[in-house]
Design an enzyme around this catalytic site. Sequence first.
Site, short mmCIF file in Angstrom:
data_model
loop_
_atom_site.label_atom_id
_atom_site.label_comp_id
_atom_site.label_asym_id
_atom_site.label_seq_id
_atom_site.Cartn_x
_atom_site.Cartn_y
_atom_site.Cartn_z
N ASP A 127 0.83 -1.20 0.00
CA ASP A 127 0.00 0.00 0.00
C ASP A 127 0.86 1.26 0.00
O ASP A 127 0.49 2.28 -0.59
CB ASP A 127 -0.92 -0.01 1.22
CG ASP A 127 -1.78 1.23 1.30
OD1 ASP A 127 -2.65 1.40 0.42
OD2 ASP A 127 -1.58 2.04 2.22
N ASP A 130 2.07 1.64 -3.89
CA ASP A 130 1.24 1.77 -5.09
C ASP A 130 1.10 3.21 -5.57
O ASP A 130 1.25 3.50 -6.77
CB ASP A 130 -0.13 1.12 -4.87
CG ASP A 130 -0.85 1.66 -3.65
OD1 ASP A 130 -0.35 2.61 -3.02
OD2 ASP A 130 -1.92 1.11 -3.31
N ASP A 148 -7.55 2.89 -4.59
CA ASP A 148 -6.63 2.73 -3.46
C ASP A 148 -7.34 3.04 -2.14
O ASP A 148 -7.23 2.28 -1.17
CB ASP A 148 -5.43 3.66 -3.66
CG ASP A 148 -4.43 3.54 -2.52
OD1 ASP A 148 -4.13 2.41 -2.10
OD2 ASP A 148 -3.95 4.58 -2.04
N ASP A 152 -8.21 0.16 0.62
CA ASP A 152 -7.54 0.30 1.92
C ASP A 152 -8.50 0.00 3.07
O ASP A 152 -8.11 -0.58 4.08
CB ASP A 152 -6.97 1.72 2.08
CG ASP A 152 -5.66 1.89 1.34
OD1 ASP A 152 -5.12 0.89 0.83
OD2 ASP A 152 -5.18 3.04 1.24
#
Length: 410
Positions: A127, A130, A148, A152
């Site tokens: 994470d 990215d 994203d 998450d």
Amino acid sequence: MPEEILNWMLGRLSSTGRIISALWPMLLLAGYFVIGLLVYVIRWKVVGPYRDEEIESRGSTVLAGMWFRQWFAWMIRPILRFVSWTGIPANAITTLSLLLAIGAGVSVAAGRFSLGGWLYIFAGICDFLDGRIARTTGTATPTGSALDSILDRYSDSAILVGLAWYYRDSWVLFATLLALVGSLLVPYVRAKGESLGIPVTIGVMQRVERIAYLGITVALSPILEALLVPNDPHPPHRLAMAGIVMLAFSTQLTALQRFFYLLGELGGKPFRMRASLGRNGIGRNAVASVIATGIDFASVVLMVQHAGLVPWLATALGCLLGGAVNFVINRIWTFGSDAQIGPQIWRYAFVSLTSMALNAGGVAVLLLLPALDYRLSWWLVRIAVFFAWNYPLHRDYVFIPAEPESPVSV
């Protein structure tokens, strides 16, 4: 060898095997980051500190200072360059992070805490990468940013849902649910603030810290259990429990910090709670409550033991005396109100009666949980009612300043 791998996959490990399976990923990461730390310190002395604009924009916290964050970002750069060189799309790294987090949740639900903890940490590293990969390769898009942010939330929820399943018959379930709610509220308040044009980055626990502290405590907890209860098929995982409790407390605190900060910035006076002992401060209101409660309790004891009154009558009279003391202290010292006293008495009586009902009802509801002690229930409800009901109404409803007189026209 194939049999050993199969036993590891199925969790058929001895105490030594559980310790080794928890330690070897840590040793690999520790070797990489310790060597990198030495190199970074030399670089910092010669060239100066590394600066990452995204890290600086997010700010630091008590649990992870800016120096630590910048060092971590610098350490990830070789991995970032390698992944960028491979040409793997940033969105693929995002979905990989989700898959690893789901694997972490399933692992801890099945009791494989070491595997789950390390999977969660690697999901966090993905994470971290990215968005930077997207910006480095010039492929950043609003779609990728939305993907994203949404994934998450699924990643954060996955491991906590797995932990909730593992602790479904324990009090730790309650702490896990609090951590889950807090982990979702922290980014939500920030996103809401940004949509209103107000950056909200304060708080003691941001996402980097959540992943690091929860992942490490979960991953290393089998070591402690192998030493304490080597033959327990369902160990309590004490280190993981500590991480969950810390996460529950810190995420809720961060969410509340951001909540009150945002509402205060938007001009929400009722939500600006001054923690000091200054005028109108919540500190003075709390002191007044403590003094009044002490006088209430002492008067009840005196009336029962020395005046011979029955306890219920002494309790009623003590409540009246404590309420009167609380009213006088708040009117004169806490809020310095100069409005007419008559309306204030009636409003104070209303707040006190509703507060009594909320306290009694709250304790009754919490005691539906058979494992919860009544004393803890009393304190939890009392604190919640004080912050959410008593203090705001005392300040903005009961002890309001007198309205200025209108000028007389001649």
